[in-house]
Design a protein around this motif. Structure first.
Motif, PDB file in Angstrom:
ATOM      1  N   GLY A  74      -2.934  -6.523  -6.904  1.00 14.07           N
ATOM      2  CA  GLY A  74      -3.056  -4.847  -7.896  1.00 14.07           C
ATOM      3  C   GLY A  74      -2.579  -4.291  -7.810  1.00 14.07           C
ATOM      4  N   ALA A  75      -2.906  -3.179  -6.812  1.00  9.32           N
ATOM      5  CA  ALA A  75      -2.038  -2.157  -5.697  1.00  9.32           C
ATOM      6  C   ALA A  75      -1.552  -2.929  -4.933  1.00  9.32           C
ATOM      7  N   CYS A  76      -1.934  -3.753  -4.289  1.00  8.16           N
ATOM      8  CA  CYS A  76      -1.551  -4.369  -2.862  1.00  8.16           C
ATOM      9  C   CYS A  76      -0.360  -5.362  -3.337  1.00  8.16           C
ATOM     10  N   ASN A  77       0.514  -4.517  -2.171  1.00  6.01           N
ATOM     11  CA  ASN A  77       2.039  -5.824  -1.422  1.00  6.01           C
ATOM     12  C   ASN A  77       1.971  -6.517  -0.922  1.00  6.01           C
ATOM     13  N   THR A  78       2.915  -7.111  -0.044  1.00  6.38           N
ATOM     14  CA  THR A  78       2.827  -7.097   1.053  1.00  6.38           C
ATOM     15  C   THR A  78       2.636  -7.216   2.344  1.00  6.38           C
ATOM     16  N   ARG A  79       3.229  -5.611   2.401  1.00  6.32           N
ATOM     17  CA  ARG A  79       2.824  -5.186   3.909  1.00  6.32           C
ATOM     18  C   ARG A  79       1.169  -4.820   3.617  1.00  6.32           C
ATOM     19  N   GLU A  80       1.118  -4.244   2.957  1.00  5.37           N
ATOM     20  CA  GLU A  80      -0.819  -3.784   2.628  1.00  5.37           C
ATOM     21  C   GLU A  80      -1.426  -4.840   2.906  1.00  5.37           C
ATOM     22  N   THR A  81      -0.869  -5.686   2.658  1.00  7.38           N
ATOM     23  CA  THR A  81      -2.560  -6.934   2.455  1.00  7.38           C
ATOM     24  C   THR A  81      -2.199  -7.510   3.912  1.00  7.38           C
ATOM     25  N   VAL A  82      -0.888  -7.474   4.174  1.00 10.59           N
ATOM     26  CA  VAL A  82      -0.934  -7.750   5.605  1.00 10.59           C
ATOM     27  C   VAL A  82      -1.476  -6.643   6.818  1.00 10.59           C
ATOM     28  N   LEU A  83      -1.554  -5.730   6.564  1.00 11.32           N
ATOM     29  CA  LEU A  83      -2.219  -4.425   7.065  1.00 11.32           C
ATOM     30  C   LEU A  83      -3.872  -4.875   6.818  1.00 11.32           C
TER      31      LEU A  83
END
Length: 214
Positions: A74-83
């Motif tokens: 969706g709108a989630c990149n790798t950084r946001e997914t790990v957070l």
């Protein structure tokens, strides 16, 4: 109970259920607050023994050769997914940015309530990977390495601690929380083994020493 009140009560319950479901969709799954579990100490020692020992070579390195923070879902990149994975009670907005939550940094034992206080550390740094063999990889493989959520390669930690670590290997930098060092070196060796990366002699000695009690 009169039918009017019974119907009203059911309506209220239905409305609350809908609100809870919407909140779950917005916030995503509850955070596990954990790096993918690395291999055991015994397995890490076995992996380390098989790694090629070689002198590092940084010729031609550029961080941009490792495309990172790609879209994961969706709108989630790798950084946001790990957070979201590494935090507790993380709430995200429609752009997948973390607007609230709590994060514990296992490197230094600090707890943070703002996502801006955290970096996503490449446990085996991108420059270290380049030095150890990634210079000969395709861009696609370097992208996979830089965004690897399956191996214990990405973790949310205090930003200035990550910046102090830089591109250092375990011969010159380790987490200040000594109880986390076993996890750290097991993860380091697993990532290097999986990607066929080499180690230099000082790095191997440090890893052997830190792995001995694991």
């Amino acid at each position: 109970m009169p039918k009017f009140y019974a119907r009203r009560r059911l309506s209220i319950v239905a409305a609350l259920t809908g609100l809870l479901a919407s909140a779950a969709l917005l916030n995503g799954p509850s955070a596990s607050a954990a790096l993918p579990t690395p291999v055991s100490g015994a397995t890490a020692r076995s992996y380390l023994a098989s790694l090629t020992v070689a002198t590092e070579n940084r010729t031609g390195y550029n961080r941009d050769l490792f495309p990172h923070w790609i879209t994961i879902s969706g709108a989630c990149n790798t950084r946001e997914t790990v957070l979201k994975r590494d935090g507790s009670n993380v709430v995200t907005d429609s752009a997948c940015a973390s607007v609230s939550g709590s994060w514990y940094s296992p490197y230094d034992g600090a707890t943070w309530n703002l996502a801006s206080d955290l970096d996503i550390d490449h446990l085996v740094p991108l420059a270290e990977a380049w030095d150890s063999g990634a210079g000969s990889w395709t861009t696609s493989k370097r992208q996979s390495f830089a965004n690897d959520l399956t191996r214990p390669q990405l973790i949310a930690v205090t930003d200035n601690v990550n910046q102090a670590k830089g591109d250092q290997d375990p011969a010159t930098w380790m987490p200040s929380v000594s109880s986390y060092r076993c996890t750290y070196v097991r993860a380091w060796v697993q990532v290097k083994y999986y990607y066929g990366l080499s180690v230099d002699s000082a790095e191997k000695t440090a890893l052997q020493n830190y792995l001995a009690p694991c």
